[in-house]
Motif scaffolding. Structure first.
Motif, short mmCIF file in Angstrom:
data_model
loop_
_atom_site.label_atom_id
_atom_site.label_comp_id
_atom_site.label_asym_id
_atom_site.label_seq_id
_atom_site.Cartn_x
_atom_site.Cartn_y
_atom_site.Cartn_z
N GLY A 1 0.77 -1.31 -0.21
CA GLY A 1 0.05 -0.07 -0.04
C GLY A 1 0.85 1.34 0.07
N ARG A 2 1.87 1.09 0.68
CA ARG A 2 2.73 2.64 0.92
C ARG A 2 3.35 2.58 -0.41
NH1 ARG A 2 3.23 7.57 2.23
NH2 ARG A 2 5.42 8.17 2.95
N ASP B 1 4.14 5.58 -5.43
CA ASP B 1 4.28 5.50 -6.81
C ASP B 1 3.10 6.75 -7.45
OD1 ASP B 1 5.90 3.61 -7.86
OD2 ASP B 1 4.67 1.96 -7.30
N ARG B 2 2.21 6.93 -6.78
CA ARG B 2 0.97 7.88 -7.21
C ARG B 2 1.63 9.44 -6.92
NH1 ARG B 2 -1.93 11.12 -4.66
NH2 ARG B 2 -1.67 10.15 -2.57
N TYR C 1 7.70 14.67 -3.99
CA TYR C 1 8.37 13.10 -4.02
C TYR C 1 9.63 13.44 -3.54
CZ TYR C 1 10.79 9.09 -5.66
OH TYR C 1 11.43 7.86 -5.92
N TYR C 2 10.42 14.50 -3.99
CA TYR C 2 11.77 14.56 -3.48
C TYR C 2 11.82 15.59 -2.21
CZ TYR C 2 13.75 12.63 -7.77
OH TYR C 2 13.74 11.77 -8.95
N ALA C 3 11.15 16.52 -2.08
CA ALA C 3 10.82 17.53 -1.12
C ALA C 3 10.65 16.64 0.35
CB ALA C 3 10.04 18.40 -0.98
N GLU C 4 9.94 15.45 0.54
CA GLU C 4 9.22 14.71 1.47
C GLU C 4 10.34 13.48 1.80
OE1 GLU C 4 5.34 13.86 1.55
OE2 GLU C 4 4.73 16.02 1.39
N GLY C 5 11.52 13.44 0.65
CA GLY C 5 12.25 12.20 1.01
C GLY C 5 11.67 10.86 0.53
N LEU C 6 10.62 11.10 -0.22
CA LEU C 6 10.09 9.70 -0.80
C LEU C 6 10.61 8.79 -1.59
CD1 LEU C 6 6.41 11.17 -1.16
CD2 LEU C 6 7.25 10.00 0.84
N ASP C 7 11.92 9.55 -2.11
CA ASP C 7 12.69 8.55 -2.95
C ASP C 7 13.48 7.63 -2.19
OD1 ASP C 7 13.73 11.14 -1.86
OD2 ASP C 7 15.58 10.97 -3.27
N GLN D 1 14.15 2.10 -0.16
CA GLN D 1 14.16 1.11 0.99
C GLN D 1 13.04 0.11 0.91
OE1 GLN D 1 13.64 3.48 4.36
NE2 GLN D 1 15.78 3.97 4.60
N ILE D 2 12.03 0.62 0.05
CA ILE D 2 11.01 -0.37 0.04
C ILE D 2 11.35 -1.58 -1.21
CG2 ILE D 2 8.57 -0.81 -1.00
CD1 ILE D 2 7.71 1.75 0.58
N LEU D 3 12.00 -0.92 -2.27
CA LEU D 3 12.43 -1.76 -3.28
C LEU D 3 13.70 -2.67 -2.79
CD1 LEU D 3 12.63 0.61 -6.28
CD2 LEU D 3 10.90 -0.91 -5.99
#
Length: 246
Positions: A41-42, A47-48, A57-63, A68-70
């Motif tokens: 789910g995360r 992805d969305r 995506y980059y500002a919140e460190g989601l990259d 880490q998920i991958l």
């Protein structure tokens, strides 16, 4: 040396809030080896966001979280393919350390002694060098798991603090009897031969560090740490002593 310092590939360890231990949910995060987030789910949510709001995506460190998920997914397929000593992000490490009183003291000390990030990076680098010298990914994970499981948290943090402090600028060379005592151990015999004419200085540094470690722990925690170290294979003990002598 554990999940307090590195990113664990254990997909179930997310949010554990523990201190160390690659693959464990109890130790590694505090010292700067992070636990991986899990859940399809995360991943779908990130992805969305990546598709619709790349700035967020980059500002919140989601990259970093996505990576880490991958990595967690890859670990599920082949745990030995994942680097056990990938350093944890400094902010994550700070948050994990601050989950305990001992960890908060260490963070405060590092903040006041030149900066948390600087000391953390030094410890992460030194710990990773020790761990990587012990063999492949599987051997590294096993060592880190045992380190986290067998050593009390205050003792682990005392070790990190000692690594961050570095050796004394000057120590009186060890006496011949002190060198002989160290040389009588399997790891010591290997290192004295390796160090040659520098053995007196190296042994003196190790003795000074051991004295500081004992002073920074309770008697029970010190006993647990030295008992654990005595039980290590000579090559493992030598790797630890080699790093602490420099």
């Amino acid at each position: 040396m554990s999940n307090e310092l590195t990113v664990s590939e254990n997909p179930g360890a997310a949010g554990a809030g523990s201190v160390t231990g690659e693959g464990l949910t109890t130790g590694a995060e505090q010292a700067g080896f992070a636990s991986l987030p899990a859940g399809t789910g995360r991943k779908a949510e990130i992805d969305r966001i990546m598709s619709t709001d790349i700035d967020r995506y980059y500002a919140e460190g989601l990259d970093r979280e996505y990576a880490q998920i991958l990595e967690a997914e890859q670990s599920g397929i082949n745990p030995d393919s994942v680097n056990p000593t990938r350093p944890m992000d400094a902010d994550q490490s700070r948050n994990a350390l601050c989950s305990s009183e001992a960890g908060r003291r260490l963070v405060s000390d590092w903040d006041s002694l030149g900066g948390f990030r600087t000391h953390l990076a030094n410890v992460q680098r030194s710990a990773a060098e020790i761990v990587r010298s012990l063999g492949g990914n599987r051997e590294q994970r096993v060592f880190m798991e045992h380190f986290d499981r067998d050593i009390p948290e205050p003792a682990r943090l005392a070790v990190y603090a000692e690594i961050a402090a570095g050796p004394s600028l000057y120590v009186a060379p060890a006496a011949p009897a002190e060198i002989s005592q160290f040389k009588a151990t399997p790891a010591g015999g290997q290192l004295v031969a390796e160090w040659g004419s520098d053995a007196a200085e190296m042994v003196a540094i190790l003795r000074a560090r051991a004295k500081r470690l004992n002073a920074s722990m309770t008697a029970d925690d010190a006993h647990e740490f030295w008992f654990w170290l005595d039980e290590q294979a000579p090559a493992t003990a030598a790797a630890i002593f080699r790093k602490l002598a420099r």
